[in-house]
Scaffold this active site. Sequence first.
Site, PDB file in Angstrom:
ATOM      1  CD  GLU A   1      -2.641   1.093   2.198  1.00 19.34           C
ATOM      2  OE1 GLU A   1      -3.641   2.262   1.679  1.00 19.34           O
ATOM      3  OE2 GLU A   1      -2.242   1.692   3.667  1.00 19.34           O
TER       4      GLU A   1
ATOM      5  CD  GLU B   1       2.075   8.314   5.173  1.00 21.57           C
ATOM      6  OE1 GLU B   1       0.763   8.183   4.273  1.00 21.57           O
ATOM      7  OE2 GLU B   1       2.490   9.779   5.301  1.00 21.57           O
TER       8      GLU B   1
ATOM      9  CG  ASP C   1       9.148   9.461  -1.912  1.00 23.24           C
ATOM     10  OD1 ASP C   1       8.685   8.300  -3.075  1.00 23.24           O
ATOM     11  OD2 ASP C   1       9.797  10.528  -3.083  1.00 23.24           O
TER      12      ASP C   1
ATOM     13  CG  ASP D   1      -1.116  13.947  -0.648  1.00 29.28           C
ATOM     14  OD1 ASP D   1      -2.007  13.775   0.023  1.00 29.28           O
ATOM     15  OD2 ASP D   1      -0.053  13.261  -0.338  1.00 29.28           O
TER      16      ASP D   1
ATOM     17  CE  LYS E   1      -2.547  27.343  -4.767  1.00 35.17           C
ATOM     18  NZ  LYS E   1      -1.813  27.447  -3.459  1.00 35.17           N
TER      19      LYS E   1
ATOM     20  CG  ASP F   1     -11.094  13.057  -3.086  1.00 36.58           C
ATOM     21  OD1 ASP F   1      -9.746  12.458  -3.268  1.00 36.58           O
ATOM     22  OD2 ASP F   1     -11.526  14.557  -2.960  1.00 36.58           O
TER      23      ASP F   1
ATOM     24  CB  THR G   1      -8.558   5.165   3.656  1.00 40.66           C
ATOM     25  OG1 THR G   1      -9.266   6.071   2.516  1.00 40.66           O
ATOM     26  CG2 THR G   1      -8.447   3.532   2.335  1.00 40.66           C
TER      27      THR G   1
ATOM     28  CG  PHE H   1      -8.161  11.378   2.720  1.00 38.47           C
ATOM     29  CD1 PHE H   1      -7.272  11.038   4.449  1.00 38.47           C
ATOM     30  CD2 PHE H   1      -8.418  12.103   2.903  1.00 38.47           C
ATOM     31  CE1 PHE H   1      -5.998  11.673   4.682  1.00 38.47           C
ATOM     32  CE2 PHE H   1      -7.062  13.402   2.910  1.00 38.47           C
ATOM     33  CZ  PHE H   1      -6.305  12.863   4.247  1.00 38.47           C
ATOM     34  CD  GLU H   2     -14.320   4.335   1.000  1.00 35.85           C
ATOM     35  OE1 GLU H   2     -13.555   3.463   0.385  1.00 35.85           O
ATOM     36  OE2 GLU H   2     -15.859   4.012   0.716  1.00 35.85           O
TER      37      GLU H   2
HETATM   38  C1  LIG Z   1      -4.613  12.042   0.801  1.00 36.96           C
HETATM   39  S1  LIG Z   1      -3.851  11.419   2.511  1.00 36.96           S
HETATM   40  C2  LIG Z   1      -4.551   8.957   2.379  1.00 36.96           C
HETATM   41  C3  LIG Z   1      -3.903   8.248   2.581  1.00 36.96           C
HETATM   42  C4  LIG Z   1      -4.934   7.266   2.951  1.00 36.96           C
HETATM   43  N1  LIG Z   1      -4.997   6.404   2.197  1.00 36.96           N
HETATM   44  C5  LIG Z   1      -5.763   7.356   3.509  1.00 36.96           C
HETATM   45  O1  LIG Z   1      -7.691   7.271   2.343  1.00 36.96           O
HETATM   46  O2  LIG Z   1      -6.957   7.775   4.005  1.00 36.96           O
HETATM   47  C6  LIG Z   1      -2.424  10.364   1.248  1.00 36.96           C
HETATM   48  C7  LIG Z   1      -1.101  10.035   2.034  1.00 36.96           C
HETATM   49  O3  LIG Z   1      -0.155   9.452   1.155  1.00 36.96           O
HETATM   50  C8  LIG Z   1       1.741   9.850   1.219  1.00 36.96           C
HETATM   51  N2  LIG Z   1       2.317   9.937   0.388  1.00 36.96           N
HETATM   52  C9  LIG Z   1       2.818  10.749  -0.635  1.00 36.96           C
HETATM   53  N3  LIG Z   1       3.106  10.196  -1.374  1.00 36.96           N
HETATM   54  C10 LIG Z   1       3.687   9.310  -0.704  1.00 36.96           C
HETATM   55  C11 LIG Z   1       4.919   9.038  -1.448  1.00 36.96           C
HETATM   56  N4  LIG Z   1       5.848   9.083  -2.396  1.00 36.96           N
HETATM   57  N5  LIG Z   1       5.434   7.797  -0.265  1.00 36.96           N
HETATM   58  C12 LIG Z   1       5.024   7.344   0.684  1.00 36.96           C
HETATM   59  N6  LIG Z   1       3.433   8.247   1.135  1.00 36.96           N
HETATM   60  C13 LIG Z   1       3.583   8.967   0.177  1.00 36.96           C
HETATM   61  C14 LIG Z   1       0.852  11.571   1.804  1.00 36.96           C
HETATM   62  O4  LIG Z   1       2.107  11.769   3.401  1.00 36.96           O
HETATM   63  C15 LIG Z   1      -0.328  11.155   2.818  1.00 36.96           C
HETATM   64  O5  LIG Z   1       0.068  10.556   3.946  1.00 36.96           O
END
Ligand SMILES: C[S@@+](CC[C@H](N)C(=O)[O-])C[C@H]1O[C@@H](n2cnc3c(N)ncnc32)[C@H](O)[C@@H]1O
Length: 223
Positions: A53, A78, A105, A128, A132, A164, A202, A204-205
């Site tokens: 994930e 994460e 990352d 994310d 922009k 979304d 999740t 966010f969902e």
């Molecule tokens: C909008 S949140 C969604 C979290 C979770 N999947 C949810 O639906 O509740 C996006 C997450 O992805 C992480 N993220 C973004 N780019 C990433 C990357 N390249 N590697 C690891 N995590 C990343 C961000 O830190 C953030 O916690």
Amino acid sequence: MSIKPSRGKPLDVGAIGLGPDALPAMADTAAQSRFDFRAWWPEDRRELPYELEIGSGKGTFLVQQAQQMPDTNYLGIEYAGQFARYAADRLRRHNLNNVRMLAYDAAVFVEWFCPDASFRQVHIYFPDPWPKARHHKRRLIQTPLLRQLHRVLTPNGFVRIVTDHDDYYAWIEDHVAQVTDLFERQPFERPIGAGEGEVVGTNFERKYRREGRPFNALSLRKL
Ligand SMILES: C[S@@+](CC[C@H](N)C(=O)[O-])C[C@H]1O[C@@H](n2cnc3c(N)ncnc32)[C@H](O)[C@@H]1O
């Protein structure tokens, strides 16, 4: 999102939480840096299937899914360290020995450290959107990443994405259209850990569902 330690106790990531120090030093090339990350799991679990994930946030998907799928090993990645620690602590409290949570990352992990044919599925839920235009280059879904995901999937493996954000969804479809030699679209099937009426379930969902936002879900099968 705010992070509160459970009942005021400090976070304890146990054996589940891993940081960059769990990775080998980068060699000159990505191909030379790849290593057998299965060593992160107990020896008697290493031959089981693996799923990844990307962007686990608070770890809600992994908590639900890993309980339902005890014979699958899950790696959550994460890059926000405090979320990774929060998720690892939460997974530890659920005694989920099939999960590891890496604070790193994911795009770098996949390209540099991940051997070919490692994962049966890759889950990317609510990435994310970086709305922009000048930030679009920060979006996770890019053609090189899709090529890398194809490499690290096992034969017939799946990438599953939910968002979304309509503009990001259109972006994802455009990028998927550039790799039709690598993936074919398939109907999206809800994972077993999703609750009643949820797409994946999740954090966010759940937040966006309360706001009445619609979601787009996409499943890609490795060719
Ligand atoms: C909008 S949140 C969604 C979290 C979770 N999947 C949810 O639906 O509740 C996006 C997450 O992805 C992480 N993220 C973004 N780019 C990433 C990357 N390249 N590697 C690891 N995590 C990343 C961000 O830190 C953030 O916690």
